[in-house]
Design an enzyme around this catalytic site. Sequence first.
Site, short mmCIF file in Angstrom:
data_model
loop_
_atom_site.label_atom_id
_atom_site.label_comp_id
_atom_site.label_asym_id
_atom_site.label_seq_id
_atom_site.Cartn_x
_atom_site.Cartn_y
_atom_site.Cartn_z
N CYS A 78 47.74 38.39 38.68
CA CYS A 78 47.32 39.38 37.96
C CYS A 78 47.35 40.69 38.29
O CYS A 78 48.31 41.72 38.71
CB CYS A 78 46.15 38.38 37.60
SG CYS A 78 45.90 39.11 35.68
N HIS A 185 46.58 33.21 36.77
CA HIS A 185 45.44 33.56 38.21
C HIS A 185 46.19 31.27 38.96
O HIS A 185 45.05 30.58 38.21
CB HIS A 185 44.16 33.26 37.72
CG HIS A 185 43.57 34.51 37.63
ND1 HIS A 185 42.49 35.15 38.27
CD2 HIS A 185 43.94 35.56 36.73
CE1 HIS A 185 42.74 36.53 38.34
NE2 HIS A 185 43.58 36.70 36.44
N GLU A 187 45.13 30.35 41.32
CA GLU A 187 43.83 30.20 42.06
C GLU A 187 42.78 29.10 41.60
O GLU A 187 41.89 28.88 41.53
CB GLU A 187 43.69 31.03 43.19
CG GLU A 187 42.83 32.38 42.58
CD GLU A 187 42.89 33.29 41.09
OE1 GLU A 187 44.63 32.94 41.59
OE2 GLU A 187 42.46 34.54 40.70
N1 GLN Z 1 43.41 43.93 33.15
C1 GLN Z 1 43.62 43.36 34.68
C2 GLN Z 1 43.72 44.84 34.94
O1 GLN Z 1 44.30 45.62 34.50
C3 GLN Z 1 43.77 42.64 35.10
C4 GLN Z 1 43.06 41.35 34.76
C5 GLN Z 1 43.18 39.93 36.06
O2 GLN Z 1 43.40 40.37 37.31
N2 GLN Z 1 42.40 38.96 35.19
O3 GLN Z 1 44.14 45.60 36.05
#
Ligand code: GLN
EC number: 3.5.1.2
Length: 213
Positions: A78, A185, A187
């Site tokens: 992410c 994610h 995890e």
């Molecule tokens: N929107 C977040 C970002 O721009 C990422 C979101 C996440 O890691 N769950 O860093």
Amino acid sequence: MISKVALQGAFLEHIHILQRIPQVSRAVPVRNIEQLNSIDALIIPGGESTAIALVAERSGLIEPLREFVRSKPTWGTCAGMILLANKANKTKKGGQSLIGGLDITVNRNEFGSQINSFESAIQIQHITTSSSDLFPAVFIRAPIISSINSPDVAVLARLQCNTVETDVSAIVAVKQGHLLATAFHPELTNDDRLHRFFVKVVLDFLNEKKKEL
Ligand code: GLN
């Protein structure tokens, strides 16, 4: 040995999963250069890519992280995937620092504010074998990969989703040599298949290195 950047974000959950995998001798948080220098592989967690980059800059870790990513297995989840991208769209006003390394372009916060988070069962290459063993992918204010900028980048997973503005089949997982990135994610689920896959990537990488010596 595997480790995680623990500057900001959801790192403890990764550590807990890694501790269940017998081949992982040590899973530790990384907050400084000494800790970074002591590990074989790294997971950059989800969280807020702008915050992780800011803390990394303040701790003098951005350049060491770039060097690490060039030479050792790293997995970004992410926000971690955003940081590993060579290019990011929809970044914070004024831009934001990236670590880079992956020849991809990502769109931050692709799913907008209506769908901040959702779960979708997806197929992932090397991980799932049929429609009965799909991976439970948890997306939280997730980015997507909007373009692949090198033939070295392999697409591992796509999300069929008509809420994505730019594409109905968004790329959400890729691998480029020793680098892995997922928009979701893993995890936050009980499914440790992706963590086991990353550990295998690390072990294969270390074995190759040994052969070169
Ligand atoms: N929107 C977040 C970002 O721009 C990422 C979101 C996440 O890691 N769950 O860093």
